[in-house]
Design an enzyme around this catalytic site. Structure first.
Site, PDB file in Angstrom:
ATOM      1  N   LYS A 117       0.809  -1.216   0.000  1.00 35.89           N
ATOM      2  CA  LYS A 117       0.000   0.000   0.000  1.00 35.89           C
ATOM      3  C   LYS A 117       0.841   1.264   0.000  1.00 35.89           C
ATOM      4  O   LYS A 117       0.598   2.195  -0.780  1.00 35.89           O
ATOM      5  CB  LYS A 117      -0.930  -0.012   1.220  1.00 35.89           C
ATOM      6  CG  LYS A 117      -1.684   1.297   1.470  1.00 35.89           C
ATOM      7  CD  LYS A 117      -2.710   1.113   2.575  1.00 35.89           C
ATOM      8  CE  LYS A 117      -2.081   0.690   3.884  1.00 35.89           C
ATOM      9  NZ  LYS A 117      -1.368   1.781   4.578  1.00 35.89           N
ATOM     10  N   ARG A 176      -9.242   6.548  10.451  1.00 37.60           N
ATOM     11  CA  ARG A 176      -9.226   5.269  11.158  1.00 37.60           C
ATOM     12  C   ARG A 176     -10.495   5.026  11.965  1.00 37.60           C
ATOM     13  O   ARG A 176     -10.662   3.950  12.537  1.00 37.60           O
ATOM     14  CB  ARG A 176      -8.019   5.194  12.091  1.00 37.60           C
ATOM     15  CG  ARG A 176      -6.703   5.039  11.353  1.00 37.60           C
ATOM     16  CD  ARG A 176      -5.569   4.798  12.314  1.00 37.60           C
ATOM     17  NE  ARG A 176      -4.298   4.605  11.613  1.00 37.60           N
ATOM     18  CZ  ARG A 176      -3.133   4.427  12.226  1.00 37.60           C
ATOM     19  NH1 ARG A 176      -3.083   4.411  13.551  1.00 37.60           N
ATOM     20  NH2 ARG A 176      -2.028   4.266  11.522  1.00 37.60           N
ATOM     21  N   ARG A 206      11.165 -10.847   3.745  1.00 37.16           N
ATOM     22  CA  ARG A 206      11.828  -9.566   3.531  1.00 37.16           C
ATOM     23  C   ARG A 206      13.248  -9.595   4.068  1.00 37.16           C
ATOM     24  O   ARG A 206      13.535 -10.202   5.094  1.00 37.16           O
ATOM     25  CB  ARG A 206      11.047  -8.428   4.224  1.00 37.16           C
ATOM     26  CG  ARG A 206       9.774  -8.079   3.528  1.00 37.16           C
ATOM     27  CD  ARG A 206       9.211  -6.751   3.970  1.00 37.16           C
ATOM     28  NE  ARG A 206       8.973  -6.663   5.399  1.00 37.16           N
ATOM     29  CZ  ARG A 206       8.080  -5.830   5.938  1.00 37.16           C
ATOM     30  NH1 ARG A 206       7.371  -5.030   5.168  1.00 37.16           N
ATOM     31  NH2 ARG A 206       7.902  -5.781   7.239  1.00 37.16           N
ATOM     32  N   ARG A 223      14.586  -8.835   9.190  1.00 41.83           N
ATOM     33  CA  ARG A 223      14.320  -7.852  10.238  1.00 41.83           C
ATOM     34  C   ARG A 223      13.900  -8.557  11.519  1.00 41.83           C
ATOM     35  O   ARG A 223      13.178  -9.550  11.491  1.00 41.83           O
ATOM     36  CB  ARG A 223      13.215  -6.889   9.802  1.00 41.83           C
ATOM     37  CG  ARG A 223      13.678  -5.875   8.817  1.00 41.83           C
ATOM     38  CD  ARG A 223      12.599  -4.943   8.320  1.00 41.83           C
ATOM     39  NE  ARG A 223      11.395  -4.871   9.122  1.00 41.83           N
ATOM     40  CZ  ARG A 223      10.417  -3.996   8.891  1.00 41.83           C
ATOM     41  NH1 ARG A 223      10.520  -3.130   7.902  1.00 41.83           N
ATOM     42  NH2 ARG A 223       9.330  -3.971   9.643  1.00 41.83           N
ATOM     43  N   ARG A 267       0.260  -8.030  14.020  1.00 43.81           N
ATOM     44  CA  ARG A 267       0.008  -6.810  13.242  1.00 43.81           C
ATOM     45  C   ARG A 267      -1.256  -6.940  12.414  1.00 43.81           C
ATOM     46  O   ARG A 267      -2.046  -6.003  12.293  1.00 43.81           O
ATOM     47  CB  ARG A 267       1.197  -6.539  12.310  1.00 43.81           C
ATOM     48  CG  ARG A 267       2.414  -5.940  12.958  1.00 43.81           C
ATOM     49  CD  ARG A 267       3.347  -5.462  11.856  1.00 43.81           C
ATOM     50  NE  ARG A 267       4.736  -5.604  12.261  1.00 43.81           N
ATOM     51  CZ  ARG A 267       5.719  -5.960  11.460  1.00 43.81           C
ATOM     52  NH1 ARG A 267       5.468  -6.266  10.193  1.00 43.81           N
ATOM     53  NH2 ARG A 267       6.954  -6.024  11.883  1.00 43.81           N
TER      54      ARG A 267
END
Length: 258
Positions: free
Chosen positions: A15, A90, A127, A167, A178
């Site tokens: 996004k 939000r 990642r 990471r 998350r």
């Protein structure tokens, strides 16, 4: 009419990258909640001082304050022709306020990038970042072997060959949490916008270039325009940007939310 775009999408859906590219290619700012909160604090304005006080206390930024910050940011000349919002609204209260802020500018377009949770977990687990400079390799699990041997972000990286590493916050447990938070917080926004004729969903399982093309097509269709007309529409608005307060042409000006 300005180009008012709200982007929705879970962590790992791309996004932020797509919002940044769309904004750049259409001559409008990409505005994230974190960015405008930091800008407000740095500006020293009354709203900025209130944000700083609440942040220093470790408090979440309430609706009234974040709405005031967004209203102030969207009144700046570079946002009159349009904007891409990431991280706002939000809550339903914030969404109602955005409608009021943009009432004279045209409809708010909302685009959701859809990617299944299992794919998001796979992407984020794969990642890799540069151990030396922290640059993101933007790699999926099956692409890791194809990464360049050396990071190309800085002269130091190109010369010493630091490792690509995962990471520390990209574990499956952290990513799953998350996603739970995202769906808890964002589902009301999807429900809020999905009944509108300017709401669109696009498939985030495509290549980044295909997602880019789908985003442009989605926004154009929401406006009832051919995709090719989007840039000319924004270009015309930019050439005659007017300050909402004075009606005079104005030169362009160059964290946590609850």
């Amino acid at each position: 009419m300005s180009l008012n775009l709200v982007m929705l999408g879970p962590p790992g859906a791309g996004k932020g990258t797509q919002a940044e590219r769309f904004a750049r290619e259409h001559g409008i700012p990409k505005i994230s909640t974190g960015d405008i909160l930091r800008e407000a604090v740095q500006s020293g304005s009354e709203l900025g001082r209130r944000v700083k006080t609440e942040m220093e206390r470790g408090e979440l930024i309430g609706d009234d304050l974040i709405i005031g910050i967004v209203r102030e940011r969207l009144s700046q000349p570079d946002a009159i022709a349009g904007f891409v919002l990431d991280g706002f609204p939000r809550t339903a209260t914030q969404a109602d306020a955005l409608d009021e802020i943009t009432a004279a500018r045209g409809p708010v377009i909302c685009v959701e990038i859809q990617v299944p949770d299992e794919e998001l977990i796979r992407r984020v687990r794969g990642r890799r970042v540069c151990e030396d400079c922290g640059a993101n390799a933007d790699a999926f699990v099956h692409q890791v072997d194809a990464l360049p041997e050396l990071c190309q972000n800085t002269d130091r990286c190109r010369s010493i060959g630091p490792k690509w590493v995962a990471r520390s916050d990209d574990s499956e447990t952290v990513v799953s949490e998350r996603l739970k938070i995202y769906w808890r917080d964002t589902r009301p926004m999807i429900d809020y916008y999905s009944a509108r004729p300017t709401f669109r969903r696009i498939d985030g399982l495509q290549t980044p270039e295909q997602v880019r093309e789908a985003l442009v097509s989605a926004v154009a269709s929401a406006l009832g325009l051919p995709a090719a007309q989007l840039r000319s529409l924004v270009a015309k608005k930019l050439s005659g940007v007017k300050s909402p307060a004075s009606g005079e042409a104005s030169p362009p000006r160059g964290a946590r939310q609850g």
